[in-house]
Design a protein around this motif. Structure first.
Motif, PDB file in Angstrom:
ATOM      1  N   TYR A 208       0.815  -1.213   0.000  1.00 48.29           N
ATOM      2  CA  TYR A 208       0.000   0.000   0.000  1.00 48.29           C
ATOM      3  C   TYR A 208       0.849   1.264   0.000  1.00 48.29           C
ATOM      4  CZ  TYR A 208      -2.962   3.778   1.723  1.00 48.29           C
ATOM      5  OH  TYR A 208      -3.591   4.981   1.876  1.00 48.29           O
ATOM      6  N   ASP A 209       1.906   1.313   0.836  1.00 47.17           N
ATOM      7  CA  ASP A 209       2.692   2.540   0.951  1.00 47.17           C
ATOM      8  C   ASP A 209       3.408   2.871  -0.354  1.00 47.17           C
ATOM      9  OD1 ASP A 209       4.218   0.226   1.443  1.00 47.17           O
ATOM     10  OD2 ASP A 209       5.792   1.369   2.436  1.00 47.17           O
ATOM     11  N   LEU A 210       3.905   1.846  -1.057  1.00 47.68           N
ATOM     12  CA  LEU A 210       4.557   2.099  -2.341  1.00 47.68           C
ATOM     13  C   LEU A 210       3.547   2.506  -3.399  1.00 47.68           C
ATOM     14  CD1 LEU A 210       7.196  -0.773  -2.544  1.00 47.68           C
ATOM     15  CD2 LEU A 210       7.522   1.604  -1.855  1.00 47.68           C
ATOM     16  N   LEU A 211       2.342   1.968  -3.290  1.00 50.53           N
ATOM     17  CA  LEU A 211       1.294   2.349  -4.244  1.00 50.53           C
ATOM     18  C   LEU A 211       0.918   3.818  -4.058  1.00 50.53           C
ATOM     19  CD1 LEU A 211      -0.239   0.805  -6.466  1.00 50.53           C
ATOM     20  CD2 LEU A 211      -2.112   0.495  -4.844  1.00 50.53           C
ATOM     21  N   VAL A 212       0.853   4.271  -2.817  1.00 49.13           N
ATOM     22  CA  VAL A 212       0.578   5.686  -2.542  1.00 49.13           C
ATOM     23  C   VAL A 212       1.677   6.560  -3.133  1.00 49.13           C
ATOM     24  CG1 VAL A 212       0.430   7.420  -0.717  1.00 49.13           C
ATOM     25  CG2 VAL A 212      -0.797   5.254  -0.479  1.00 49.13           C
ATOM     26  N   GLN A 213       2.913   6.119  -3.007  1.00 48.93           N
ATOM     27  CA  GLN A 213       4.018   6.903  -3.549  1.00 48.93           C
ATOM     28  C   GLN A 213       3.957   6.954  -5.069  1.00 48.93           C
ATOM     29  OE1 GLN A 213       7.852   5.587  -2.226  1.00 48.93           O
ATOM     30  NE2 GLN A 213       8.828   7.525  -2.726  1.00 48.93           N
ATOM     31  N   ALA A 214       3.617   5.830  -5.698  1.00 49.85           N
ATOM     32  CA  ALA A 214       3.471   5.810  -7.159  1.00 49.85           C
ATOM     33  C   ALA A 214       2.341   6.732  -7.603  1.00 49.85           C
ATOM     34  CB  ALA A 214       3.204   4.378  -7.635  1.00 49.85           C
ATOM     35  N   LYS A 215       1.278   6.800  -6.811  1.00 50.47           N
ATOM     36  CA  LYS A 215       0.167   7.695  -7.135  1.00 50.47           C
ATOM     37  C   LYS A 215       0.607   9.152  -7.067  1.00 50.47           C
ATOM     38  CE  LYS A 215      -4.322   9.167  -5.232  1.00 50.47           C
ATOM     39  NZ  LYS A 215      -4.975   9.407  -6.530  1.00 50.47           N
ATOM     40  N   GLN A 216       1.380   9.495  -6.041  1.00 46.40           N
ATOM     41  CA  GLN A 216       1.852  10.873  -5.882  1.00 46.40           C
ATOM     42  C   GLN A 216       2.810  11.288  -7.003  1.00 46.40           C
ATOM     43  OE1 GLN A 216       3.559  10.596  -1.976  1.00 46.40           O
ATOM     44  NE2 GLN A 216       1.623  11.002  -0.925  1.00 46.40           N
ATOM     45  N   MET A 217       3.638  10.320  -7.439  1.00 43.27           N
ATOM     46  CA  MET A 217       4.656  10.633  -8.437  1.00 43.27           C
ATOM     47  C   MET A 217       4.154  10.475  -9.871  1.00 43.27           C
ATOM     48  SD  MET A 217       7.823   8.634  -6.621  1.00 43.27           S
ATOM     49  CE  MET A 217       8.942   9.052  -7.935  1.00 43.27           C
ATOM     50  N   GLY A 218       3.097   9.688 -10.054  1.00 42.96           N
ATOM     51  CA  GLY A 218       2.595   9.425 -11.394  1.00 42.96           C
ATOM     52  C   GLY A 218       3.496   8.505 -12.189  1.00 42.96           C
ATOM     53  N   ARG A 219       4.264   7.658 -11.508  1.00 39.44           N
ATOM     54  CA  ARG A 219       5.183   6.728 -12.152  1.00 39.44           C
ATOM     55  C   ARG A 219       5.690   5.743 -11.093  1.00 39.44           C
ATOM     56  NH1 ARG A 219      10.663   7.938 -14.115  1.00 39.44           N
ATOM     57  NH2 ARG A 219      10.943   5.867 -13.223  1.00 39.44           N
ATOM     58  N   LEU A 220       6.477   4.745 -11.524  1.00 46.68           N
ATOM     59  CA  LEU A 220       7.118   3.867 -10.553  1.00 46.68           C
ATOM     60  C   LEU A 220       8.083   4.675  -9.695  1.00 46.68           C
ATOM     61  CD1 LEU A 220       8.052   0.610 -12.527  1.00 46.68           C
ATOM     62  CD2 LEU A 220       6.169   0.949 -10.931  1.00 46.68           C
ATOM     63  N   PRO A 221       8.253   4.297  -8.432  1.00 49.49           N
ATOM     64  CA  PRO A 221       9.149   5.052  -7.558  1.00 49.49           C
ATOM     65  C   PRO A 221      10.621   4.722  -7.739  1.00 49.49           C
ATOM     66  CG  PRO A 221       8.096   3.305  -6.334  1.00 49.49           C
ATOM     67  CD  PRO A 221       7.486   3.271  -7.699  1.00 49.49           C
ATOM     68  N   VAL A 222      10.969   3.901  -8.740  1.00 48.90           N
ATOM     69  CA  VAL A 222      12.361   3.620  -9.066  1.00 48.90           C
ATOM     70  C   VAL A 222      12.532   3.702 -10.579  1.00 48.90           C
ATOM     71  CG1 VAL A 222      12.746   2.130  -7.054  1.00 48.90           C
ATOM     72  CG2 VAL A 222      11.985   1.127  -9.212  1.00 48.90           C
ATOM     73  N   VAL A 223      13.776   3.640 -11.038  1.00 45.37           N
ATOM     74  CA  VAL A 223      14.069   3.695 -12.465  1.00 45.37           C
ATOM     75  C   VAL A 223      13.427   2.511 -13.177  1.00 45.37           C
ATOM     76  CG1 VAL A 223      15.921   3.611 -14.175  1.00 45.37           C
ATOM     77  CG2 VAL A 223      16.218   4.928 -12.084  1.00 45.37           C
ATOM     78  N   GLN A 224      12.860   2.764 -14.357  1.00 44.58           N
ATOM     79  CA  GLN A 224      12.201   1.716 -15.129  1.00 44.58           C
ATOM     80  C   GLN A 224      12.814   1.614 -16.522  1.00 44.58           C
ATOM     81  OE1 GLN A 224       7.656   0.472 -15.780  1.00 44.58           O
ATOM     82  NE2 GLN A 224       8.128   2.409 -16.742  1.00 44.58           N
ATOM     83  N   PHE A 225      13.344   0.436 -16.836  1.00 43.94           N
ATOM     84  CA  PHE A 225      13.877   0.149 -18.162  1.00 43.94           C
ATOM     85  C   PHE A 225      12.953  -0.844 -18.862  1.00 43.94           C
ATOM     86  CE2 PHE A 225      17.330   2.594 -17.056  1.00 43.94           C
ATOM     87  CZ  PHE A 225      18.457   2.460 -17.862  1.00 43.94           C
ATOM     88  N   ALA A 226      13.239  -1.127 -20.125  1.00 41.90           N
ATOM     89  CA  ALA A 226      12.495  -2.129 -20.880  1.00 41.90           C
ATOM     90  C   ALA A 226      13.471  -3.138 -21.455  1.00 41.90           C
ATOM     91  CB  ALA A 226      11.677  -1.480 -21.997  1.00 41.90           C
ATOM     92  N   ALA A 227      13.044  -4.412 -21.536  1.00 40.88           N
ATOM     93  CA  ALA A 227      13.918  -5.465 -22.052  1.00 40.88           C
ATOM     94  C   ALA A 227      13.112  -6.452 -22.866  1.00 40.88           C
ATOM     95  CB  ALA A 227      14.615  -6.185 -20.894  1.00 40.88           C
ATOM     96  N   GLY A 228      13.703  -6.869 -23.985  1.00 44.49           N
ATOM     97  CA  GLY A 228      13.084  -7.896 -24.811  1.00 44.49           C
ATOM     98  C   GLY A 228      12.679  -7.398 -26.173  1.00 44.49           C
ATOM     99  N   GLY A 229      13.340  -7.871 -27.222  1.00 44.68           N
ATOM    100  CA  GLY A 229      12.946  -7.538 -28.586  1.00 44.68           C
ATOM    101  C   GLY A 229      13.352  -6.159 -29.058  1.00 44.68           C
ATOM    102  N   ILE A 230      14.198  -5.454 -28.321  1.00 42.06           N
ATOM    103  CA  ILE A 230      14.623  -4.111 -28.726  1.00 42.06           C
ATOM    104  C   ILE A 230      15.863  -4.260 -29.608  1.00 42.06           C
ATOM    105  CG2 ILE A 230      15.431  -1.860 -27.926  1.00 42.06           C
ATOM    106  CD1 ILE A 230      13.856  -2.406 -25.332  1.00 42.06           C
ATOM    107  N   GLU A 231      15.659  -4.175 -30.925  1.00 40.28           N
ATOM    108  CA  GLU A 231      16.749  -4.432 -31.864  1.00 40.28           C
ATOM    109  C   GLU A 231      16.981  -3.304 -32.861  1.00 40.28           C
ATOM    110  OE1 GLU A 231      16.653  -8.194 -33.737  1.00 40.28           O
ATOM    111  OE2 GLU A 231      16.848  -9.294 -31.846  1.00 40.28           O
ATOM    112  N   THR A 232      16.103  -2.332 -32.918  1.00 38.76           N
ATOM    113  CA  THR A 232      16.273  -1.214 -33.850  1.00 38.76           C
ATOM    114  C   THR A 232      16.147   0.108 -33.101  1.00 38.76           C
ATOM    115  OG1 THR A 232      13.918  -0.939 -34.370  1.00 38.76           O
ATOM    116  CG2 THR A 232      15.124  -2.623 -35.615  1.00 38.76           C
ATOM    117  N   PRO A 233      16.639   1.193 -33.688  1.00 40.70           N
ATOM    118  CA  PRO A 233      16.458   2.514 -33.060  1.00 40.70           C
ATOM    119  C   PRO A 233      14.983   2.839 -32.827  1.00 40.70           C
ATOM    120  CG  PRO A 233      18.123   2.630 -34.784  1.00 40.70           C
ATOM    121  CD  PRO A 233      17.512   1.264 -34.885  1.00 40.70           C
TER     122      PRO A 233
END
Length: 305
Positions: A208-233
């Motif tokens: 719950y506490d992390l969900l409240v923080q995500a709500k306040q920030m409008g994003r995940l409370p840590v850095v978010q990357f993406a992985a899988g199938g990224i092969e072109t610009p």
């Protein structure tokens, strides 16, 4: 953690009260990779090429072979060799729940540990307690609840993970699906009344506490990357525009005549993901840029039904 139980994990500027909050230090180290491309390598030469092309970090992994039934953490000798010849941070994978592999990687002084779903899980019920380590951890997710559960365990970075069954192979659809699931739930959360957050936390299995923080920030409370199938610009720019802070690029990118050019193109796309002119220039003249493309047959049937 702060005295009120809320994890203060993300800040666009300096970290606060880091002496009493070692987790915030690890999150700060993860933030150093924002706006960059992490490139997976299997050899020392690939690591050199990736660094020269502008990769923000190197992910060391074992080259898949037919005689290796189960993939594990990289050979420590390979990690040592790569650390001797490059200056960018080094990431190494450990199996989910295998805290001894993580202990070994920390003893090797890797900069980040990826508790990776790409490798067969060592513990099907439990993840590593990442608060027991001084090294920042990276974990994958497919939705907001899973992301925040990993943060509660001590993950300093989250990556939206694509289809593991297809092995990436140029199919970015699974990655986009996971990323949209996370960002879509964040948008729903942002529009909720505070009284509704309790039920939402229970429904998605999130602290719950992390969900409240995500709500306040409008994003995940840590850095978010993406992985899988990224092969072109274009792939890299797509996930960046969808809300990512950076990308992971698989070792398939080296299966071409000029891997430096391909890695460099993706690095440029991550840095200039909102500029179509630069993206067009980065995408031009790439040989075999669609090499390894593989679509899940089930997904093809779904689209043509």
């Amino acid at each position: 953690m702060a005295e009120d139980g809320t994890v203060t994990v993300y800040n666009g500027s300096a970290l606060s009260d880091s002496k009493h909050n070692p987790f915030s230090i690890k999150v700060g180290l993860a933030q150093l990779l924002r706006g960059g491309a992490v490139v997976e390598v299997n050899t020392v030469q690939q690591a050199k090429t990736a660094e020269e092309a502008g990769a923000c970090s190197i992910l060391v992994s074992l080259r898949p072979t037919r005689d290796r039934a189960i993939s594990r953490m990289p050979d420590p000798s390979l990690i040592k060799e790569i650390k001797q010849v490059i200056s960018v941070p080094v990431i190494a994978r450990a199996r989910v729940g295998h805290f001894v592999e993580a202990q070994i990687l920390e003893a090797l002084d890797v900069d980040y540990i990826d508790e990776s779903e790409v490798l067969p899980a060592a513990d099907e019920d439990n993840h590593i307690n990442k608060h027991n380590f001084r090294t920042p951890f990276i974990c994958g997710c497919r939705d907001l609840g899973e992301a925040l559960r990993r943060v509660r365990e001590g993950a300093a970075m989250i990556r939206a993970q694509g289809d593991l069954s297809s092995g990436g192979g140029g199919n970015i659809a699974g990655t986009v699906r996971s990323l949209r699931a996370v960002m879509g739930q964040v948008r729903v959360l942002s529009n909720m009344d505070e009284d509704e957050v309790f039920a939402f936390a229970k429904r998605i299995g999130a602290p719950y506490d992390l969900l409240v923080q995500a709500k306040q920030m409008g994003r995940l409370p840590v850095v978010q990357f993406a992985a899988g199938g990224i092969e072109t610009p274009a792939d890299a720019a797509l996930v960046m525009q969808l809300g990512c802070d950076g990308v992971f690029v698989g070792s398939d990118i080296f299966n071409c005549s000029d891997p430096y050019k391909r890695v460099r193109a993706i690095v440029q796309a991550v840095r200039h993901y909102t500029d179509p002119r630069i993206l067009a220039e980065a995408s031009s003249g790439l040989e075999d840029q669609m090499a390894g493309l593989s679509l899940n047959p089930r997904r093809i049937e779904d689209q043509t039904a």
